[in-house]
Design a protein around this motif. Structure first.
Motif, mmCIF file in Angstrom:
data_model
loop_
_atom_site.group_PDB
_atom_site.id
_atom_site.type_symbol
_atom_site.label_atom_id
_atom_site.label_comp_id
_atom_site.label_asym_id
_atom_site.label_seq_id
_atom_site.Cartn_x
_atom_site.Cartn_y
_atom_site.Cartn_z
ATOM 1 N N VAL A 1 -31.034 38.448 5.798
ATOM 2 C CA VAL A 1 -30.885 38.236 7.230
ATOM 3 C C VAL A 1 -31.653 39.299 8.007
ATOM 4 N N TYR A 2 -31.635 40.525 7.522
ATOM 5 C CA TYR A 2 -32.351 41.619 8.189
ATOM 6 C C TYR A 2 -33.858 41.393 8.155
ATOM 7 N N ASP A 3 -34.367 40.983 6.999
ATOM 8 C CA ASP A 3 -35.815 40.877 6.826
ATOM 9 C C ASP A 3 -36.389 39.590 7.400
ATOM 10 N N ARG A 4 -35.625 38.502 7.355
ATOM 11 C CA ARG A 4 -36.147 37.209 7.816
ATOM 12 C C ARG A 4 -35.180 36.547 8.800
ATOM 13 N N PRO A 5 -35.074 37.096 10.001
ATOM 14 C CA PRO A 5 -34.192 36.474 10.999
ATOM 15 C C PRO A 5 -34.700 35.089 11.384
ATOM 16 N N ARG A 6 -33.772 34.159 11.497
ATOM 17 C CA ARG A 6 -34.151 32.788 11.842
ATOM 18 C C ARG A 6 -34.336 32.596 13.341
ATOM 19 N N GLU A 7 -33.847 33.539 14.119
ATOM 20 C CA GLU A 7 -34.067 33.470 15.557
ATOM 21 C C GLU A 7 -34.176 34.891 16.109
ATOM 22 N N ARG A 8 -34.753 34.979 17.275
ATOM 23 C CA ARG A 8 -35.045 36.283 17.858
ATOM 24 C C ARG A 8 -33.778 37.108 18.062
ATOM 25 N N PHE A 9 -32.676 36.470 18.430
ATOM 26 C CA PHE A 9 -31.433 37.203 18.667
ATOM 27 C C PHE A 9 -31.017 37.993 17.433
ATOM 28 N N VAL A 10 -31.122 37.379 16.257
ATOM 29 C CA VAL A 10 -30.684 38.047 15.028
ATOM 30 C C VAL A 10 -31.538 39.283 14.763
ATOM 31 N N GLY A 11 -32.860 39.160 14.912
ATOM 32 C CA GLY A 11 -33.732 40.308 14.712
ATOM 33 C C GLY A 11 -33.456 41.422 15.702
ATOM 34 N N GLY A 12 -33.138 41.049 16.949
ATOM 35 C CA GLY A 12 -32.861 42.049 17.968
ATOM 36 C C GLY A 12 -31.488 42.661 17.867
ATOM 37 N N PHE A 13 -30.563 41.999 17.159
ATOM 38 C CA PHE A 13 -29.209 42.537 17.028
ATOM 39 C C PHE A 13 -29.083 43.446 15.814
ATOM 40 N N LEU A 14 -29.671 43.053 14.689
ATOM 41 C CA LEU A 14 -29.558 43.845 13.465
ATOM 42 C C LEU A 14 -30.652 44.906 13.422
ATOM 43 N N GLY A 15 -30.265 46.085 12.982
ATOM 44 C CA GLY A 15 -31.234 47.145 12.797
ATOM 45 C C GLY A 15 -31.099 48.256 13.822
ATOM 46 N N THR A 16 -31.343 49.494 13.368
ATOM 47 C CA THR A 16 -31.338 50.659 14.247
ATOM 48 C C THR A 16 -32.602 51.455 13.982
ATOM 49 N N PRO A 17 -33.593 51.382 14.849
ATOM 50 C CA PRO A 17 -33.615 50.599 16.091
ATOM 51 C C PRO A 17 -33.766 49.113 15.809
ATOM 52 N N PHE B 1 -41.970 34.023 16.500
ATOM 53 C CA PHE B 1 -40.945 33.169 17.077
ATOM 54 C C PHE B 1 -41.543 32.322 18.195
ATOM 55 N N ASP B 2 -40.964 31.140 18.371
ATOM 56 C CA ASP B 2 -41.359 30.274 19.463
ATOM 57 C C ASP B 2 -40.870 30.887 20.785
ATOM 58 N N PRO B 3 -41.748 31.044 21.770
ATOM 59 C CA PRO B 3 -41.314 31.677 23.034
ATOM 60 C C PRO B 3 -40.235 30.894 23.774
ATOM 61 N N GLU B 4 -40.174 29.570 23.581
ATOM 62 C CA GLU B 4 -39.204 28.754 24.311
ATOM 63 C C GLU B 4 -37.876 28.648 23.585
ATOM 64 N N THR B 5 -37.902 28.351 22.276
ATOM 65 C CA THR B 5 -36.647 28.159 21.535
ATOM 66 C C THR B 5 -36.115 29.446 20.936
ATOM 67 N N ILE C 1 -22.452 30.366 14.626
ATOM 68 C CA ILE C 1 -23.064 31.208 13.609
ATOM 69 C C ILE C 1 -24.568 31.040 13.708
ATOM 70 N N ALA C 2 -25.251 32.132 14.062
ATOM 71 C CA ALA C 2 -26.699 32.082 14.230
ATOM 72 C C ALA C 2 -27.419 32.102 12.889
ATOM 73 N N GLN C 3 -26.886 32.867 11.934
ATOM 74 C CA GLN C 3 -27.515 32.944 10.612
ATOM 75 C C GLN C 3 -26.526 33.525 9.623
#
Length: 361
Positions: A223-239, A351-355, A214-216
């Motif tokens: 979750v939409y407004d404050r993703p804890r990691e880049r994946f969540v922000g890139g997965f939720l939302g259209t676009p 977001f941190d570029p590495e993590t 579970i990422a978040q």
């Protein structure tokens, strides 16, 4: 009614290179509607099947209503499930399909009839009780499947992508109906989907899954407004959320993000991360676009214009990055033109570029 408590559940299928679910812990409160959402193969259906008793975990425990059900059979867990396919019997009428679970439990005929009529009224099937499934539309068949699930009055309702076989318009209509029905019956509901719009609109909370974890988890808007990691922000939302690299610089005048030779104002709370590269995320609707330059705006080149009716979706190029920008429906612009963008600092997520984790929670 009952809550669902999943503790440290791991499941690896034979021949699997990695766990389908990896040490997952999750609590669904009594009466809550929680949605598991994520891309195909992330483990959401496996987790649902283990709650249902159709699969067993390799490690961890599952309890429903305070009772450990980890090793109980599906029939002893007092749960109902709606599958991706309608799974209704073609040779039985709607009345018999809805009451099937009650008959298997040997409920009295008068109780079966009473419960069937109750469920049929909620799902607007009262006039269809004597029809066969072949005489129903896709949406009506799906309502029959839901009615069969709620009629047994189980403590927990499990749903595995129940709307995926419906066309887009019907899915939109039935989504609203389903939310109303679940609120009306008040049953604890765990719902699985890969459709992020469905997850956002239905759930009291959503849990975004990725690679068995579970990422978040949180309210849909949180979750939409404050993703804890880049994946969540890139997965939720259209676009999905836009991402681009920048260098963070802090001074007495405030925090700024350098994108090429242009500057964006950054959130003040990023002051602790001075002199470091970051990945910036921003939603299309949080970018203000104008045709003329002004202080605080950065220049971009329009590449694609997509009228959507309610708005104009622009694809613009900012240096080496393509961004999606939501403009008013009457925003008259053509590919090849320059536009000027402004992002409110509070709308930027770094977001941190590495993590790939958010710098500020």
């Amino acid at each position: 009614m009952a809550d669902i408590v999943i503790r440290d559940v791991t499941k690896t299928y034979p021949g699997g290179r990695s766990p389908a679910t990896d040490n997952v812990s999750l609590t669904v409160a009594d009466g809550e509607f929680l949605v598991l959402v994520g891309p195909s193969g992330c483990g959401k259906t496996t987790l649902l099947r283990m709650v249902a008793g159709l699969d067993t975990p390799d490690a961890g425990s599952i309890s429903i209503g305070g009772r450990d059900v980890t090793w109980l059979s599906a029939r002893d867990r007092h749960v109902s499930m709606v599958f991706q396919s309608y799974a209704i019997f073609p040779h039985l009428r709607v009345r018999q399909n809805i009451g099937f679970g009650l008959r298997m439990r040997k409920a009295p005929p008068e109780q079966i009839e009473q419960r069937v009529r109750w469920a049929a009224e909620i799902l607007e099937l009262s006039d269809l009780l004597d029809r066969y499934p072949a005489q129903l539309s896709g949406g009506q068949r799906q309502r029959v499947a839901v009615a069969r699930a709620i009629v047994v009055d189980a403590g927990v309702l499990l749903m595995d992508e129940p709307l995926s076989n419906l066309d887009a318009l019907l899915r939109l209509q039935f989504r609203a109906e389903l939310k109303k029905i679940v609120r009306q019956i008040g049953t604890t509901t765990l719902y699985v989907t890969h459709d992020q719009a469905e997850a956002m609109s239905l759930g009291d909370r959503i849990a975004v899954m990725r690679a068995g974890r579970i990422a978040q988890i949180g309210s849909p808007l949180q979750v939409y407004d404050r993703p804890r990691e880049r994946f969540v922000g890139g997965f939720l939302g259209t676009p999905p959320m836009n991402f681009f690299s920048a260098d963070l610089r802090c001074s007495a005048s405030g925090a700024h993000l350098r994108v090429g030779d242009q500057l964006l104002t950054a959130p003040d709370q990023l002051g602790a991360f001075d002199q470091r590269p970051v990945v910036v995320g921003v939603r299309a609707e949080n970018i203000d676009v104008a045709k003329a330059p002004a202080d605080g705006r950065i220049r971009a080149r329009v590449e694609v214009v997509e009228p959507t009716g309610a708005s104009m979706l622009l694809t613009v190029r900012l240096g080496e990055y393509e961004l999606k920008v939501q403009a008013p429906p009457n925003f008259d612009v053509a590919p090849g033109q320059d536009v000027w963008l402004r992002c409110a600092p509070e709308s930027l997520r770094c977001f941190d570029p590495e993590t790939a984790l958010a710098l500020v929670a």
